[in-house]
Scaffold this motif. Structure first.
Motif, PDB file in Angstrom:
ATOM      1  N   PHE A   1       0.825  -1.208   0.000  1.00  0.00           N
ATOM      2  CA  PHE A   1       0.000   0.000   0.000  1.00  0.00           C
ATOM      3  C   PHE A   1       0.864   1.266   0.000  1.00  0.00           C
ATOM      4  O   PHE A   1       1.965   1.296   0.559  1.00  0.00           O
ATOM      5  N   LEU A   2       0.317   2.307  -0.611  1.00  0.00           N
ATOM      6  CA  LEU A   2       0.939   3.620  -0.593  1.00  0.00           C
ATOM      7  C   LEU A   2       0.298   4.467   0.498  1.00  0.00           C
ATOM      8  O   LEU A   2      -0.892   4.316   0.802  1.00  0.00           O
ATOM      9  N   PRO A   3       1.046   5.399   1.112  1.00  0.00           N
ATOM     10  CA  PRO A   3       0.470   6.232   2.177  1.00  0.00           C
ATOM     11  C   PRO A   3      -0.774   6.993   1.722  1.00  0.00           C
ATOM     12  O   PRO A   3      -1.705   7.188   2.521  1.00  0.00           O
ATOM     13  N   GLU A   4      -0.817   7.414   0.465  1.00  0.00           N
ATOM     14  CA  GLU A   4      -1.986   8.174   0.011  1.00  0.00           C
ATOM     15  C   GLU A   4      -3.248   7.309  -0.056  1.00  0.00           C
ATOM     16  O   GLU A   4      -4.367   7.846  -0.104  1.00  0.00           O
ATOM     17  N   GLU A   5      -3.094   5.989  -0.045  1.00  0.00           N
ATOM     18  CA  GLU A   5      -4.267   5.120  -0.074  1.00  0.00           C
ATOM     19  C   GLU A   5      -4.944   5.002   1.294  1.00  0.00           C
ATOM     20  O   GLU A   5      -5.963   4.335   1.429  1.00  0.00           O
ATOM     21  N   ASP A   6      -4.366   5.667   2.298  1.00  0.00           N
ATOM     22  CA  ASP A   6      -5.017   5.734   3.604  1.00  0.00           C
ATOM     23  C   ASP A   6      -6.128   6.783   3.630  1.00  0.00           C
ATOM     24  O   ASP A   6      -6.845   6.899   4.624  1.00  0.00           O
ATOM     25  N   LYS A   7      -6.255   7.537   2.533  1.00  0.00           N
ATOM     26  CA  LYS A   7      -7.262   8.595   2.481  1.00  0.00           C
ATOM     27  C   LYS A   7      -8.375   8.197   1.515  1.00  0.00           C
ATOM     28  O   LYS A   7      -8.143   7.447   0.554  1.00  0.00           O
ATOM     29  N   PRO A   8      -9.590   8.685   1.747  1.00  0.00           N
ATOM     30  CA  PRO A   8     -10.723   8.326   0.869  1.00  0.00           C
ATOM     31  C   PRO A   8     -10.530   8.860  -0.544  1.00  0.00           C
ATOM     32  O   PRO A   8      -9.759   9.801  -0.795  1.00  0.00           O
ATOM     33  N   GLY A   9     -11.227   8.238  -1.469  1.00  0.00           N
ATOM     34  CA  GLY A   9     -11.255   8.721  -2.839  1.00  0.00           C
ATOM     35  C   GLY A   9     -10.238   8.100  -3.762  1.00  0.00           C
ATOM     36  O   GLY A   9     -10.206   8.428  -4.948  1.00  0.00           O
ATOM     37  N   LYS A  10      -9.390   7.221  -3.275  1.00  0.00           N
ATOM     38  CA  LYS A  10      -8.387   6.602  -4.130  1.00  0.00           C
ATOM     39  C   LYS A  10      -8.958   5.337  -4.779  1.00  0.00           C
ATOM     40  O   LYS A  10      -9.868   4.706  -4.238  1.00  0.00           O
ATOM     41  N   PRO A  11      -8.462   4.936  -5.948  1.00  0.00           N
ATOM     42  CA  PRO A  11      -8.958   3.709  -6.595  1.00  0.00           C
ATOM     43  C   PRO A  11      -8.762   2.501  -5.683  1.00  0.00           C
ATOM     44  O   PRO A  11      -7.694   2.355  -5.067  1.00  0.00           O
ATOM     45  N   PRO A  12      -9.767   1.647  -5.575  1.00  0.00           N
ATOM     46  CA  PRO A  12      -9.652   0.478  -4.678  1.00  0.00           C
ATOM     47  C   PRO A  12      -8.647  -0.545  -5.193  1.00  0.00           C
ATOM     48  O   PRO A  12      -8.690  -0.941  -6.358  1.00  0.00           O
ATOM     49  N   VAL A  13      -7.733  -0.943  -4.330  1.00  0.00           N
ATOM     50  CA  VAL A  13      -6.712  -1.927  -4.694  1.00  0.00           C
ATOM     51  C   VAL A  13      -6.727  -3.060  -3.668  1.00  0.00           C
ATOM     52  O   VAL A  13      -7.290  -2.935  -2.585  1.00  0.00           O
ATOM     53  N   ALA A  14      -6.102  -4.145  -4.029  1.00  0.00           N
ATOM     54  CA  ALA A  14      -6.000  -5.309  -3.141  1.00  0.00           C
ATOM     55  C   ALA A  14      -4.605  -5.892  -3.232  1.00  0.00           C
ATOM     56  O   ALA A  14      -3.963  -5.841  -4.285  1.00  0.00           O
ATOM     57  N   ILE A  15      -4.134  -6.421  -2.112  1.00  0.00           N
ATOM     58  CA  ILE A  15      -2.848  -7.123  -2.068  1.00  0.00           C
ATOM     59  C   ILE A  15      -3.143  -8.561  -1.648  1.00  0.00           C
ATOM     60  O   ILE A  15      -3.853  -8.801  -0.672  1.00  0.00           O
ATOM     61  N   LEU A  16      -2.608  -9.509  -2.390  1.00  0.00           N
ATOM     62  CA  LEU A  16      -2.901 -10.915  -2.155  1.00  0.00           C
ATOM     63  C   LEU A  16      -1.822 -11.555  -1.283  1.00  0.00           C
ATOM     64  O   LEU A  16      -0.631 -11.255  -1.431  1.00  0.00           O
ATOM     65  N   SER A  17      -2.257 -12.428  -0.383  1.00  0.00           N
ATOM     66  CA  SER A  17      -1.290 -13.269   0.320  1.00  0.00           C
ATOM     67  C   SER A  17      -0.758 -14.312  -0.655  1.00  0.00           C
ATOM     68  O   SER A  17      -1.376 -14.609  -1.678  1.00  0.00           O
ATOM     69  N   ASN A  18       0.403 -14.874  -0.323  1.00  0.00           N
ATOM     70  CA  ASN A  18       0.980 -15.871  -1.199  1.00  0.00           C
ATOM     71  C   ASN A  18       0.101 -17.113  -1.287  1.00  0.00           C
ATOM     72  O   ASN A  18      -0.036 -17.725  -2.353  1.00  0.00           O
ATOM     73  N   GLY A  19      -0.551 -17.449  -0.158  1.00  0.00           N
ATOM     74  CA  GLY A  19      -1.399 -18.642  -0.144  1.00  0.00           C
ATOM     75  C   GLY A  19      -2.585 -18.528  -1.071  1.00  0.00           C
ATOM     76  O   GLY A  19      -2.887 -19.463  -1.833  1.00  0.00           O
ATOM     77  N   VAL A  20      -3.285 -17.397  -1.029  1.00  0.00           N
ATOM     78  CA  VAL A  20      -4.469 -17.253  -1.877  1.00  0.00           C
ATOM     79  C   VAL A  20      -4.065 -17.052  -3.341  1.00  0.00           C
ATOM     80  O   VAL A  20      -4.775 -17.480  -4.251  1.00  0.00           O
TER      81      VAL A  20
END
Length: 813
Positions: free
Chosen positions: A136-155
């Motif tokens: 994650f980027l620090p700016e993604e802690d604020k509302p209005g940013k495009p929704p992103v996801a980070i996957l665990s290695n297992g999934v």
């Protein structure tokens, strides 16, 4: 060096000549050392080895507590996070996180995934580096940013086939599109032990951003978040706690919280270990006692062997060997025995860890990470050396103190100088046997207390019946179920279809099924009860369908169950449990009384049901209130199905019916209630079985040790026995004489063991249920059992003593 090699080769030849005794000694040591190595590997992983995060000793979690209203640990809210963030002087970094279950769609079958919504600082604190893409980027802690996801290695491996081009692709979670920003490496792990959640969660499958808006400081009632912090360099947990106490007092005054409201800073290592620390230390102490008993037993065997080597030692002494040379040779044999036992003990340790994993005790975090590593190998080596020295000193000292002239004149018939049927002439061997008996009794009493506690716990009524009940979790997270009527219709259709399946007696849904670890409580107001400000009543709140109580066979004690008429357009109703009713209306009927969240919307109590053991048979939960599913609809529920028999094919049929209602519904966690009840007792069962096994082995060693001493006594006393027989002693007289010697040792060991057990059983007080640490039945039964085993171990050599031929015995003398 040549002398050491010579001693080593001679020790090997000596041990090979006495192969049976060598195997017995090695087997005893292997079990004793192996058990210690296995338990140490667990202790090393949980208590000694730091968590796999950078500067893990500075990581901590922040929790709320209000013991005055029955809350010992609670999740904070975003508002409290902002307060701590703005006012603390102890934390270098902070992160807010919340666990949730999402439905992943766009595949052949919808999948349930455990998701952690969190700020970018959490992954930074935990040292997460992306295997693919980024975190994650620090700016993604604020509302209005495009929704992103980070996957665990297992999934990423399990659901996306380790697709190397996954970064930048879109995935659907609960009907919303998220762009995959990165994949974490296999080495990074975050689970429910590090980040406890309100519902059952194993490992985090995905991470989503948790943006906080301008209103975050005002969100103070939404207390279902985790706060993780990193302490500043040089700041201790005690200093951080003092800092947080000041902030908590300000929150208590500002928000008019309960007078006992406070906040705790809990080190992350302590949070992961939890209440398993005491159980581990008890097991570690137990295996240490087993090893001491094994050492005493081996020392007894070597003392017997030393008596047979008196002529050898006398000849070597007469030829000029000094005492230090003899001591080194004999100690070399002992240490070699211990090292062989330690090597075999590593195999025992591996087997023990396999058994622990198979038993799945449920109270050992990071179980898959526990194994035989360098620290365990070093521990085993040092323990083996110490063990060899411990059990080898007494026999070696006994051997080098031989009277050279007497031994040479005796023509090798050693030990006659020690003869006689009095154990006082064999005080060292007697002391070792008494120690074995005392230690084994202490372990037996501890195991007996845990076993009696486990039996008591199993007999506790859970408040429902578990036989023939199949359970599963069902999630309806499709966007179309965001409307109340749609999700209510979904559950109503499932009720209709599943209830009419062949073999189904009843079925129902509930938001928090007993014994699943799912929690859900909150404040509520009760008619006629006016608590002081900030001390609102906290109750377990559960949503249940019409036939849930009938399905679980939770008894109705007053009023009625929910009905199909308890819909959203009807007056709100509730069912409370018996403890709730007895607390507020002990002499009146609770039916018809009111509770409410909003004073303008009173909720009528229409029924009272039996109390359920929600969190475990040993735990008394909060008073509980149930609300009808058709009025308080949830999108994720537990489904319980009672059948007429244990039909193994019922689960697949139920899942098919659910998918016929909606293919996008996710069904997971299929278990029978009997399995859930069995698993809920895993911790107590594990402690009882392990300590019972150690105690049984200790008793066996003690019995063998007593048998060996009495057998040695008889063999060294053939002359005295022969005289007694010649003078007219009957077999019963001989048996009585020998048994008395053995039982004197037994009584001494039992008395010392009872005293030791009375002192040490306090350590396991927190592991007991319904049994005191001085339980009379245990303190009477266990010594009687040990006495019976000791008697049997004494009678056998005593019976052999009656077969001594007086003519042969006297002729030999």
């Amino acid at each position: 060096m040549d002398l050491w090699l010579q001693d080593f080769r001679y020790a090997i030849r000596t041990l090979r000549k006495n192969a049976v005794m060598t195997m017995v000694i090695v087997a005893s040591l292997a079990i004793g050392i192996g058990a210690n190595s296995a338990i140490f590997s667990v202790v090393d992983a949980l208590l000694l080895r730091p968590l796999p995060y950078p500067n893990a000793n500075r990581l901590a979690a922040v929790w709320l507590h209000s013991p005055g209203i029955g809350i010992l640990r609670d999740w904070p809210s975003p508002g409290e996070f902002i307060d701590v963030q703005n006012q603390n002087h102890s934390f270098e970094q902070m992160a807010l996180a919340q666990s949730r279950t999402f439905t992943l769609t766009g595949r052949d079958q919808p999948e349930r995934v455990d998701v952690l919504r969190t700020q970018s600082s959490l992954l930074t604190m935990l040292g997460a580096k992306a295997l693919l893409g980024r975190t994650f980027l620090p700016e993604e802690d604020k509302p209005g940013k495009p929704p992103v996801a980070i996957l665990s290695n297992g999934v990423w491996t399990r659901l996306f086939n380790s697709d190397p081009a996954i970064v930048g692709k879109s995935i659907m979670l609960d009907g919303n599109a998220f762009t995959v920003a990165g994949v974490l490496p296999r080495s990074f792990m975050l689970n429910a032990e590090v980040m406890p959640s309100e519902g059952p969660m194993d490992k985090v499958d995905m991470f989503l951003p948790l943006p906080l808006g301008a209103d975050a400081a005002q969100r103070r009632g939404d207390e279902n978040y985790n706060i993780m912090v990193r302490l500043k360099p040089g700041v201790s947990l005690q200093q951080a706690q003092a800092d947080i106490n000041v902030i908590a007092s300000q929150i208590r005054q500002k928000d008019k919280r309960d007078v006992t409201f406070g906040m705790d800073v809990v080190g992350l290592q302590e949070q992961v270990v939890g209440d398993v620390r005491r159980a581990l230390l008890v097991l570690l102490g137990s295996v240490a006692l087993v090893l001491l008993i094994a050492c005493a037993n081996v020392a007894n065997l070597l003392l017997a062997r030393a008596a047979g080597r008196e002529k050898e030692v006398a000849i070597r002494t007469a030829m000029g060997a000094g005492w230090h040379r003899l001591m080194r040779q004999l100690m070399t044999e002992s240490i070699l025995l211990a090292l062989i036992g330690g090597a075999a003990g590593l195999a025992v340790a591996r087997l023990s860890l396999f058994i622990v994993r198979t038993m799945n005790p449920g109270n050992i975090p990071r179980l898959d990470d526990i194994g035989i590593n360098g620290s365990v190998l070093a521990f085993t080596f040092i323990l083996s050396l110490a063990t060899g020295i411990l059990f080898g000193l007494a026999p070696a000292w006994r051997a080098i103190k031989v009277d050279v002239n007497s031994s040479l004149k005796a023509g090798g018939r050693s030990g006659q100088s020690e003869g006689g049927l009095h154990m006082t002439r064999h005080y060292l061997r007697s002391l070792l046997v008494v120690s074995e008996l005392a230690f084994s009794l202490m372990l037996l009493i501890g195991a007996g207390l845990l076993i009696r506690s486990f039996i008591r716990l199993q007999s506790v009524p859970p408040g429902f019946t578990t036989e023939h009940v199949l359970t599963m979790e069902v999630a309806a997270n499709d966007p179309k179920y965001r409307q109340h009527n749609a999700v209510a219709g979904f559950w109503r259709e499932i009720d209709t279809r599943v209830a009419h399946m062949p073999g189904v007696v009843a079925e129902g849904e509930v938001s928090a099924l007993p014994l699943t670890g799912t929690v859900g409580w909150g404040g509520i107001q009760v008619e006629g009860y006016n608590p002081p400000p900030g001390q609102e009543l906290q109750v377990d709140q559960r949503t249940a369908s019409t036939d849930y109580f009938r399905t679980m066979q939770i008894p109705l004690t007053a009023g009625r169950f929910f009905s199909e008429q308890d819909t959203a357009d009807m007056p709100p109703v509730a069912i409370i449990d018996k403890n709730f009713a007895q607390r507020f209306w002990p002499h009146n009927d609770a039916v018809g009384k009111h509770v409410w969240f909003d004073p303008k919307k009173p909720i009528t109590i229409v029924g009272v049901v039996g109390t359920v053991k929600q969190y475990g048979l040993e735990t008394d939960g909060k008073i509980a209130a149930y609300f009808p599913l058709l009025q308080d609809t949830g999108r994720g529920m537990f489904l319980a199905v009672r059948s007429s028999s244990d039909d193994t094919g019922l689960s697949s049929a139920v899942v098919s019916e659910i998918h016929s209602v909606d293919p996008s519904a996710v069904v997971y966690g299929t278990r029978t209630m009997q399995d859930r009840l069995y698993d809920s007792l895993a911790r107590q069962r594990f402690s009882s079985v392990m300590l019972g096994a150690f105690a049984g082995f200790a008793m066996l060693l003690a019995a063998v040790g007593l048998y060996g001493v009495i057998s040695y006594l008889v063999s060294q006393s053939t002359h005295d026995i022969g005289i007694l027989v010649a003078l007219g002693a009957r077999p019963g007289n001989i048996i009585s004489l020998v048994v008395r010697q053995g039982m004197r040792l037994t009584i001494a060991g039992i008395v010392i063991g009872i005293i030791g057990a009375a002192a040490l059983t306090r350590v396991i007080a927190s592991l007991l249920f319904g049994v005191s640490t001085t339980d009379v039945a245990t303190f009477l039964a266990v010594p009687a059992l040990l006495a019976a085993v000791a008697f049997a171990a004494t009678v056998i050599p005593a019976w052999r003593a009656t077969n001594v031929d007086p003519i042969v015995a006297l002729r030999e003398e």
